[in-house]
Design a protein around this motif. Structure first.
Motif, PDB file in Angstrom:
ATOM      1  N   ARG A 144       0.844  -1.192   0.000  1.00  0.00           N
ATOM      2  CA  ARG A 144       0.000   0.000   0.000  1.00  0.00           C
ATOM      3  C   ARG A 144       0.877   1.240   0.000  1.00  0.00           C
ATOM      4  NH1 ARG A 144      -5.289  -0.118   0.707  1.00  0.00           N
ATOM      5  NH2 ARG A 144      -6.311  -2.065   1.243  1.00  0.00           N
ATOM      6  N   LYS A 160      -6.140   7.801 -11.655  1.00  0.00           N
ATOM      7  CA  LYS A 160      -5.558   7.860 -10.315  1.00  0.00           C
ATOM      8  C   LYS A 160      -4.389   6.887 -10.168  1.00  0.00           C
ATOM      9  CE  LYS A 160      -8.753   4.493  -8.195  1.00  0.00           C
ATOM     10  NZ  LYS A 160      -9.732   4.295  -7.098  1.00  0.00           N
ATOM     11  N   HIS A 161      -4.411   5.794 -10.938  1.00  0.00           N
ATOM     12  CA  HIS A 161      -3.300   4.842 -10.857  1.00  0.00           C
ATOM     13  C   HIS A 161      -2.028   5.465 -11.418  1.00  0.00           C
ATOM     14  CE1 HIS A 161      -7.127   2.566 -11.684  1.00  0.00           C
ATOM     15  NE2 HIS A 161      -6.851   2.197 -10.445  1.00  0.00           N
ATOM     16  N   CYS A 209      -1.313  -2.402 -10.580  1.00  0.00           N
ATOM     17  CA  CYS A 209      -2.092  -1.915  -9.449  1.00  0.00           C
ATOM     18  C   CYS A 209      -3.311  -2.805  -9.232  1.00  0.00           C
ATOM     19  CB  CYS A 209      -2.528  -0.474  -9.694  1.00  0.00           C
ATOM     20  SG  CYS A 209      -3.343   0.280  -8.276  1.00  0.00           S
ATOM     21  N   THR A 269      -0.011  -0.204 -15.447  1.00  0.00           N
ATOM     22  CA  THR A 269       0.143   1.245 -15.508  1.00  0.00           C
ATOM     23  C   THR A 269       1.578   1.605 -15.839  1.00  0.00           C
ATOM     24  OG1 THR A 269      -1.527   1.388 -13.748  1.00  0.00           O
ATOM     25  CG2 THR A 269      -0.306   3.390 -14.277  1.00  0.00           C
ATOM     26  N   GLY A 308      -0.771   8.164  -8.967  1.00  0.00           N
ATOM     27  CA  GLY A 308      -0.103   7.571  -7.818  1.00  0.00           C
ATOM     28  C   GLY A 308       1.272   7.038  -8.180  1.00  0.00           C
ATOM     29  N   LEU A 316      -2.936   3.312  -3.005  1.00  0.00           N
ATOM     30  CA  LEU A 316      -3.124   2.230  -3.956  1.00  0.00           C
ATOM     31  C   LEU A 316      -2.260   1.037  -3.584  1.00  0.00           C
ATOM     32  CD1 LEU A 316      -3.021   4.404  -7.198  1.00  0.00           C
ATOM     33  CD2 LEU A 316      -5.052   3.576  -6.012  1.00  0.00           C
ATOM     34  N   ARG A 317      -2.610  -0.119  -4.099  1.00  0.00           N
ATOM     35  CA  ARG A 317      -1.894  -1.358  -3.799  1.00  0.00           C
ATOM     36  C   ARG A 317      -1.172  -1.820  -5.057  1.00  0.00           C
ATOM     37  NH1 ARG A 317      -5.808  -5.618  -1.428  1.00  0.00           N
ATOM     38  NH2 ARG A 317      -7.013  -5.048  -3.263  1.00  0.00           N
ATOM     39  N   TRP A 318       0.158  -1.895  -4.972  1.00  0.00           N
ATOM     40  CA  TRP A 318       0.969  -2.125  -6.153  1.00  0.00           C
ATOM     41  C   TRP A 318       1.686  -3.459  -6.109  1.00  0.00           C
ATOM     42  CZ3 TRP A 318       0.647   1.013 -10.238  1.00  0.00           C
ATOM     43  CH2 TRP A 318       0.145   2.304 -10.047  1.00  0.00           C
ATOM     44  N   CYS A 348      -6.880   0.347 -16.878  1.00  0.00           N
ATOM     45  CA  CYS A 348      -8.126   0.511 -16.128  1.00  0.00           C
ATOM     46  C   CYS A 348      -9.206   1.116 -17.032  1.00  0.00           C
ATOM     47  CB  CYS A 348      -7.893   1.388 -14.897  1.00  0.00           C
ATOM     48  SG  CYS A 348      -7.696   3.139 -15.268  1.00  0.00           S
ATOM     49  N   ARG A 360      -0.700   7.132  -2.879  1.00  0.00           N
ATOM     50  CA  ARG A 360      -2.104   7.548  -2.781  1.00  0.00           C
ATOM     51  C   ARG A 360      -3.009   6.412  -2.329  1.00  0.00           C
ATOM     52  NH1 ARG A 360      -3.379  11.950  -7.574  1.00  0.00           N
ATOM     53  NH2 ARG A 360      -1.639  13.324  -7.115  1.00  0.00           N
ATOM     54  N   GLY A 388      -6.749  -3.291  -8.301  1.00  0.00           N
ATOM     55  CA  GLY A 388      -7.972  -2.532  -8.109  1.00  0.00           C
ATOM     56  C   GLY A 388      -9.143  -3.436  -7.778  1.00  0.00           C
TER      57      GLY A 388
END
Length: 444
Positions: free
Chosen positions: A11, A64-65, A32, A42, A68, A16-18, A56, A14, A34
């Motif tokens: 995490r 947003k990805h 990412c 991305t 971030g 997000l989980r990468w 996405c 922003r 989602g």
């Protein structure tokens, strides 16, 4: 430079989980996680943060990805690794999604050709950026010499991290890695010599980069490699290859700045040439295990540009690692019919001198030394004694080298390892005329 199963997404960026974060001179990328079952792929261009691509379904560009991911790249939180194939495909498209030219967010899915003029401009811009960073490095090196080296062991990691971070910003990641590794050398008894050697090498590298256009092509390629300029796999594949039966002799893993690196040393059974298979994995990703110690590969090796270069791409056909290799490629057959003659330490010294003449920044030489392990005297290191009576200290591995002692039985072994000019890291025992069979010893 961790192995095992893929970890849970991190995490960062922003919230997000990468997965599979990485960056190169051209782009930063990540997958990412989602709401969909499949992570979004991305990519953000390195020199144009507004130029992005993401799988996405969002109609907002940049999404947003991408935003971030750009934040993470700007903060220096993404390690430099080799571009995966899916990233190379996306970067090769023209254009990405650029908010300045694609306000509707069409996704930039065009497949037009790469603009050579734009590529040349990017290359020149990178070189200017590297040159500026190396100029700052020379000032920093001068400061170390003027103030004296005596305080370096007390300076701590932060003293080196600051200038290393500047080298990352200047797109010289290999220089940054050298700087970050320096504190580990400052705890040894011979740290002044090691520190002076490392700092002198960095000064020489910065000066060589200033005169890049005047250097021979192969030496110039070596300088770029030591600075950290990337070389695409396609460019390496286009170089002449060396076809042979390559025997993977040994592997050694290291962890440097959150990256796991595996070095696999191979030797051509017909040519006798050394080749290095190098694979790198960031946190959460597995190392490439296509080339495994103990196996042989009848294939072509394409060597990276640069004088004294051992690193190579190993092209197919490769044996299936889960299936026994063909009968004429089995390691056991080679061990039974092929004996390896080891060199003495005087010959190894000549080999190292030749390597340093070609690549002054080389730190390891693959060697085969015929010798017997001898125990330490009064707290000294274990040593390997060659047939002439000369000795070389052995690098401390997972423990004292008792496997070498047990296999030697007082008789010389053909020890394959990495030599740095001071010590030998033993990695494998090779077969000899006395019937000793191949085995890995330390770090294998």
């Amino acid at each position: 430079m961790q192995t095992g199963a893929v970890s849970e997404p991190t995490r960062v960026g922003r919230g997000l989980r990468w997965l599979d974060l990485g960056r190169s001179e051209r782009a930063a990328w990540g997958r990412c996680q989602g709401s969909a079952a499949t992570p979004y792929e991305t990519v953000v261009a390195a020199d144009r943060p507004g130029t992005t691509a993401c799988s996405c379904p969002s109609r907002n560009r940049p999404c947003k990805h991408a935003a971030g991911l750009a934040d993470l790249a700007a903060d220096g939180q993404i390690a430099v690794v080799e571009e995966p194939d899916w990233v190379a495909r996306i970067v090769g498209r023209r254009p990405f999604t650029d908010t300045a030219t694609d306000p509707a967010g069409s996704g930039g899915r065009g497949d037009g050709p790469v603009d050579p003029d734009a590529a040349a401009r990017r290359a020149e811009a990178r070189r200017e950026k590297v040159s500026g960073g190396l100029t700052e490095l020379q000032l920093w090196l001068g400061d170390q010499v003027r103030t004296g080296l005596a305080g370096l062991p007390r300076a701590g990691y932060g003293h080196f991290d600051a200038i290393a971070a500047r080298m990352v910003d200047a797109q010289a990641p290999a220089v940054a890695a050298t700087l970050r590794a320096l504190p580990a050398d400052l705890v040894t008894a011979d740290w002044p010599a090691r520190a002076l050697h490392a700092l002198g090498g960095l000064h020489l590298l910065a000066r060589a980069h200033q005169q890049l256009d005047d250097l021979p092509d192969e030496l110039a390629a070596t300088v770029r490699s030591r600075v950290g300029y990337p070389v695409s796999k396609d460019a390496v594949r286009n170089r002449p290859g060396v076809t042979d039966r390559w025997w993977a002799l040994a592997a050694v893993d290291t962890v440097e700045y959150q990256l796991t690196t595996r070095r696999v040393w191979l030797r051509g059974l017909d040519t006798g040439r050394w080749a290095l298979w190098l694979t790198v994995a960031p946190p959460g990703r597995d190392l490439d295990l296509s080339v495994r110690p103990g196996r042989t590969y009848a294939c072509t090796a394409h060597f990276y540009p640069g004088s004294g270069q051992h690193r190579a791409l190993i092209e197919p056909p490769l044996p299936d690692p889960d299936e026994p290799p063909a009968s004429d490629r089995t390691t056991g057959e080679i061990v039974a019919t092929r004996s390896w003659g080891g060199d003495d330490l005087a010959t190894v010294g000549v080999q190292l001198a030749d390597l340093l003449a070609a690549d002054p920044w080389a730190t390891r030489l693959p060697v085969v030394v015929a010798g017997v392990p001898v125990p330490p005297a009064s707290g000294d290191a274990w040593r390997l004694r060659d047939l002439s009576g000369r000795t070389v200290p052995l690098v401390d591995g997972d423990g004292d080298p008792w496997p070498l002692v047990a296999q030697a039985g007082g008789q010389p072994l053909q020890v394959m390892g990495e030599y740095d000019g001071r010590r030998l890291l033993p990695l494998a025992v090779l077969p000899d005329a006395g019937g000793r069979r191949y085995s890995t010893v330390l770090h294998g």
